[in-house]
Design a protein around this motif. Structure first.
Motif, PDB file in Angstrom:
ATOM      1  N   GLY A  24       0.795  -1.214   0.000  1.00 43.87           N
ATOM      2  CA  GLY A  24       0.000   0.000   0.000  1.00 43.87           C
ATOM      3  C   GLY A  24       0.821   1.254   0.000  1.00 43.87           C
ATOM      4  N   ASP A  25       1.919   1.333  -0.682  1.00 46.99           N
ATOM      5  CA  ASP A  25       2.687   2.560  -0.812  1.00 46.99           C
ATOM      6  C   ASP A  25       3.450   2.531  -2.108  1.00 46.99           C
ATOM      7  OD1 ASP A  25       5.501   1.548  -0.460  1.00 46.99           O
ATOM      8  OD2 ASP A  25       4.629   0.888   1.438  1.00 46.99           O
ATOM      9  N   SER A  26       4.024   3.669  -2.465  1.00 49.35           N
ATOM     10  CA  SER A  26       4.762   3.756  -3.714  1.00 49.35           C
ATOM     11  C   SER A  26       6.211   4.120  -3.462  1.00 49.35           C
ATOM     12  CB  SER A  26       4.111   4.793  -4.642  1.00 49.35           C
ATOM     13  OG  SER A  26       4.066   6.051  -4.018  1.00 49.35           O
ATOM     14  N   GLY A  27       6.735   3.797  -2.296  1.00 48.94           N
ATOM     15  CA  GLY A  27       8.105   4.141  -1.975  1.00 48.94           C
ATOM     16  C   GLY A  27       9.083   3.127  -2.500  1.00 48.94           C
ATOM     17  N   THR A  28      10.361   3.518  -2.529  1.00 51.46           N
ATOM     18  CA  THR A  28      11.423   2.609  -2.902  1.00 51.46           C
ATOM     19  C   THR A  28      12.105   2.101  -1.651  1.00 51.46           C
ATOM     20  OG1 THR A  28      12.966   4.445  -3.118  1.00 51.46           O
ATOM     21  CG2 THR A  28      11.784   3.776  -5.089  1.00 51.46           C
ATOM     22  N   THR A  29      13.113   1.278  -1.823  1.00 52.72           N
ATOM     23  CA  THR A  29      13.816   0.724  -0.684  1.00 52.72           C
ATOM     24  C   THR A  29      15.290   1.011  -0.792  1.00 52.72           C
ATOM     25  OG1 THR A  29      14.236  -1.376  -1.750  1.00 52.72           O
ATOM     26  CG2 THR A  29      12.178  -1.179  -0.551  1.00 52.72           C
ATOM     27  N   GLY A  30      15.965   0.987   0.341  1.00 55.15           N
ATOM     28  CA  GLY A  30      17.403   1.173   0.342  1.00 55.15           C
ATOM     29  C   GLY A  30      18.112  -0.125   0.058  1.00 55.15           C
ATOM     30  N   ARG A  31      19.445  -0.086   0.145  1.00 57.41           N
ATOM     31  CA  ARG A  31      20.229  -1.261  -0.208  1.00 57.41           C
ATOM     32  C   ARG A  31      19.919  -2.435   0.704  1.00 57.41           C
ATOM     33  NH1 ARG A  31      26.403  -0.133  -1.368  1.00 57.41           N
ATOM     34  NH2 ARG A  31      25.311   1.303  -2.750  1.00 57.41           N
ATOM     35  N   SER A  32      19.490  -2.164   1.930  1.00 59.47           N
ATOM     36  CA  SER A  32      19.154  -3.238   2.857  1.00 59.47           C
ATOM     37  C   SER A  32      17.841  -3.918   2.512  1.00 59.47           C
ATOM     38  CB  SER A  32      19.057  -2.671   4.281  1.00 59.47           C
ATOM     39  OG  SER A  32      17.946  -1.803   4.388  1.00 59.47           O
ATOM     40  N   GLY A  33      17.083  -3.344   1.583  1.00 55.60           N
ATOM     41  CA  GLY A  33      15.779  -3.885   1.250  1.00 55.60           C
ATOM     42  C   GLY A  33      14.655  -3.211   2.012  1.00 55.60           C
ATOM     43  N   LYS A  34      14.983  -2.294   2.948  1.00 57.24           N
ATOM     44  CA  LYS A  34      13.954  -1.585   3.698  1.00 57.24           C
ATOM     45  C   LYS A  34      13.446  -0.408   2.871  1.00 57.24           C
ATOM     46  CE  LYS A  34      15.946  -2.784   8.190  1.00 57.24           C
ATOM     47  NZ  LYS A  34      16.535  -2.256   9.441  1.00 57.24           N
ATOM     48  N   ARG A  35      12.165  -0.123   3.025  1.00 63.80           N
ATOM     49  CA  ARG A  35      11.563   0.939   2.248  1.00 63.80           C
ATOM     50  C   ARG A  35      12.005   2.309   2.741  1.00 63.80           C
ATOM     51  NH1 ARG A  35       7.671  -0.722  -1.084  1.00 63.80           N
ATOM     52  NH2 ARG A  35       6.967  -2.863  -0.835  1.00 63.80           N
ATOM     53  N   ARG A  36      12.054   3.273   1.799  1.00 60.49           N
ATOM     54  CA  ARG A  36      12.319   4.648   2.169  1.00 60.49           C
ATOM     55  C   ARG A  36      11.349   5.539   1.416  1.00 60.49           C
ATOM     56  NH1 ARG A  36      17.056   3.867  -1.266  1.00 60.49           N
ATOM     57  NH2 ARG A  36      16.727   4.953  -3.232  1.00 60.49           N
TER      58      ARG A  36
ATOM     59  N   ALA B 234       4.681   5.799  -9.748  1.00 64.57           N
ATOM     60  CA  ALA B 234       4.283   5.017  -8.567  1.00 64.57           C
ATOM     61  C   ALA B 234       4.405   3.532  -8.843  1.00 64.57           C
ATOM     62  CB  ALA B 234       2.853   5.380  -8.159  1.00 64.57           C
ATOM     63  N   TYR B 235       3.995   3.113 -10.033  1.00 69.09           N
ATOM     64  CA  TYR B 235       4.119   1.707 -10.442  1.00 69.09           C
ATOM     65  C   TYR B 235       5.566   1.254 -10.422  1.00 69.09           C
ATOM     66  CZ  TYR B 235       5.141  -1.627 -14.265  1.00 69.09           C
ATOM     67  OH  TYR B 235       5.658  -2.635 -15.038  1.00 69.09           O
ATOM     68  N   LEU B 236       6.443   2.020 -11.035  1.00 65.94           N
ATOM     69  CA  LEU B 236       7.851   1.624 -11.109  1.00 65.94           C
ATOM     70  C   LEU B 236       8.498   1.616  -9.727  1.00 65.94           C
ATOM     71  CD1 LEU B 236       8.927   3.539 -14.336  1.00 65.94           C
ATOM     72  CD2 LEU B 236       8.603   1.068 -14.078  1.00 65.94           C
ATOM     73  N   ARG B 237       8.181   2.620  -8.913  1.00 64.30           N
ATOM     74  CA  ARG B 237       8.774   2.677  -7.574  1.00 64.30           C
ATOM     75  C   ARG B 237       8.275   1.540  -6.692  1.00 64.30           C
ATOM     76  NH1 ARG B 237       7.882   9.169  -7.454  1.00 64.30           N
ATOM     77  NH2 ARG B 237       9.903   9.769  -8.354  1.00 64.30           N
ATOM     78  N   ALA B 238       6.989   1.219  -6.811  1.00 64.06           N
ATOM     79  CA  ALA B 238       6.447   0.118  -6.007  1.00 64.06           C
ATOM     80  C   ALA B 238       7.050  -1.213  -6.432  1.00 64.06           C
ATOM     81  CB  ALA B 238       4.921   0.084  -6.131  1.00 64.06           C
ATOM     82  N   ARG B 239       7.193  -1.417  -7.738  1.00 61.76           N
ATOM     83  CA  ARG B 239       7.782  -2.671  -8.222  1.00 61.76           C
ATOM     84  C   ARG B 239       9.248  -2.755  -7.820  1.00 61.76           C
ATOM     85  NH1 ARG B 239       5.951  -6.620 -11.771  1.00 61.76           N
ATOM     86  NH2 ARG B 239       7.604  -7.875 -12.711  1.00 61.76           N
ATOM     87  N   ASP B 240       9.933  -1.629  -7.894  1.00 63.10           N
ATOM     88  CA  ASP B 240      11.325  -1.569  -7.461  1.00 63.10           C
ATOM     89  C   ASP B 240      11.436  -1.988  -5.996  1.00 63.10           C
ATOM     90  OD1 ASP B 240      14.027  -0.931  -7.082  1.00 63.10           O
ATOM     91  OD2 ASP B 240      13.644   1.213  -6.922  1.00 63.10           O
ATOM     92  N   GLY B 241      10.596  -1.398  -5.157  1.00 66.41           N
ATOM     93  CA  GLY B 241      10.638  -1.739  -3.738  1.00 66.41           C
ATOM     94  C   GLY B 241      10.328  -3.196  -3.475  1.00 66.41           C
ATOM     95  N   LEU B 242       9.359  -3.744  -4.222  1.00 64.00           N
ATOM     96  CA  LEU B 242       8.992  -5.152  -4.038  1.00 64.00           C
ATOM     97  C   LEU B 242      10.130  -6.080  -4.448  1.00 64.00           C
ATOM     98  CD1 LEU B 242       6.845  -7.209  -3.266  1.00 64.00           C
ATOM     99  CD2 LEU B 242       5.956  -7.046  -5.612  1.00 64.00           C
ATOM    100  N   TRP B 243      10.788  -5.794  -5.577  1.00 65.39           N
ATOM    101  CA  TRP B 243      11.897  -6.634  -6.023  1.00 65.39           C
ATOM    102  C   TRP B 243      13.063  -6.556  -5.047  1.00 65.39           C
ATOM    103  CZ3 TRP B 243      14.295 -10.513  -7.613  1.00 65.39           C
ATOM    104  CH2 TRP B 243      15.594 -10.493  -8.138  1.00 65.39           C
ATOM    105  N   ARG B 244      13.390  -5.350  -4.601  1.00 63.04           N
ATOM    106  CA  ARG B 244      14.501  -5.216  -3.648  1.00 63.04           C
ATOM    107  C   ARG B 244      14.237  -6.010  -2.372  1.00 63.04           C
ATOM    108  NH1 ARG B 244      16.981   0.925  -3.803  1.00 63.04           N
ATOM    109  NH2 ARG B 244      16.496   1.416  -5.976  1.00 63.04           N
ATOM    110  N   SER B 245      13.060  -5.814  -1.806  1.00 61.63           N
ATOM    111  CA  SER B 245      12.767  -6.499  -0.542  1.00 61.63           C
ATOM    112  C   SER B 245      12.689  -8.013  -0.738  1.00 61.63           C
ATOM    113  CB  SER B 245      11.463  -5.966   0.056  1.00 61.63           C
ATOM    114  OG  SER B 245      10.375  -6.168  -0.821  1.00 61.63           O
ATOM    115  N   THR B 246      12.158  -8.453  -1.868  1.00 60.74           N
ATOM    116  CA  THR B 246      12.086  -9.882  -2.160  1.00 60.74           C
ATOM    117  C   THR B 246      13.477 -10.487  -2.290  1.00 60.74           C
ATOM    118  OG1 THR B 246       9.945  -9.633  -3.296  1.00 60.74           O
ATOM    119  CG2 THR B 246      11.243 -11.606  -3.807  1.00 60.74           C
ATOM    120  N   LEU B 247      14.340  -9.812  -3.021  1.00 67.12           N
ATOM    121  CA  LEU B 247      15.699 -10.311  -3.238  1.00 67.12           C
ATOM    122  C   LEU B 247      16.473 -10.370  -1.929  1.00 67.12           C
ATOM    123  CD1 LEU B 247      18.066 -11.126  -5.076  1.00 67.12           C
ATOM    124  CD2 LEU B 247      18.522  -8.687  -5.426  1.00 67.12           C
ATOM    125  N   VAL B 248      16.458  -9.294  -1.177  1.00 66.80           N
ATOM    126  CA  VAL B 248      17.229  -9.242   0.067  1.00 66.80           C
ATOM    127  C   VAL B 248      16.718 -10.278   1.063  1.00 66.80           C
ATOM    128  CG1 VAL B 248      17.804  -7.806   2.066  1.00 66.80           C
ATOM    129  CG2 VAL B 248      17.909  -6.838  -0.243  1.00 66.80           C
TER     130      VAL B 248
END
Length: 210
Positions: free
Chosen positions: A3-15, A72-86
């Protein structure tokens, strides 16, 4: 989709996450699916609003414009991939070099579940005009992945971790393309096998020079 459109940092946590109302979440989920499945330019706001069960006014109230919804779509997908990978990598105990190989396991699962049409960021990069801010989101995503792989390579004690990270990123990207075009069966598995050879050579060089 969260439920957000934020990205995540290198740790996989959202920012910088943006809180969305339930209607905003529904719009973003719908737009994300349609943009990925049909293409960003092929999908209009009318189709998104209709499928999400909202009015165009609600869509514009929540996101302002189609261009902002694309971001928002790209940032949300980015955040999901980062958190999934980490998360996937962190759940794999073992030697540090095994975490590098685990990134290909994460890629394999991601492609199977969420990525049948190839990398969403590469697709968007091709579709969007050069001055669209979504281009920068796509570039940042690849820069993050390269830096993450370099961090893992450094922890593993690789010789020239930056070089190894670049090689592994190319294998990741190649596996995505081969999988989406169905040109190579078990693309991620083959990429992981090649990655194991590169990692072994890099660690061997480090052992010789240390």
């Amino acid at each position: 989709m969260t439920g957000d459109s934020g990205t995540t940092g290198r740790s996989g946590k959202r920012r910088g996450a943006q809180h969305l109302t339930p209607a905003g979440v529904k719009i973003l989920e719908t737009a994300s699916r349609l943009f990925y499945e049909q293409g960003i330019r092929a999908v209009g706001v009318e189709a998104i609003a209709e499928e999400a069960g909202v009015t165009k006014k609600t869509l514009y109230d929540r996101f302002g414009s189609k261009e902002d919804l694309i971001l928002a779509y790209l940032r949300a997908r980015d955040g999901l991939w980062r958190s999934t990978l980490v998360k996937y990598v962190n759940e794999h105990d073992g030697a540090p070099e095994e975490k590098l190989l685990a990134t290909f396991g994460a890629l394999r699962a991601w492609m199977r579940e969420r990525n049948p049409r190839g990398c969403a960021f590469v697709n968007a990069y091709v579709e969007l005009p050069a001055d669209h801010p979504g281009q920068e989101v796509a570039r940042e995503q690849k820069s993050w992945l390269l830096a993450y792989l370099e961090d893992l390579a450094t922890e593993a004690g690789a010789d020239a971790p930056g070089t190894l990270a670049s090689q592994l990123l190319i294998l990741h990207e190649g596996a995505c393309i081969a999988n989406s075009m169905q040109s190579v069966e078990r693309a991620a598995e083959h990429a992981q096998e090649m990655a194991a050879v590169l990692i072994e050579k890099s660690l061997a060089r480090r052992s010789v020079t240390s």
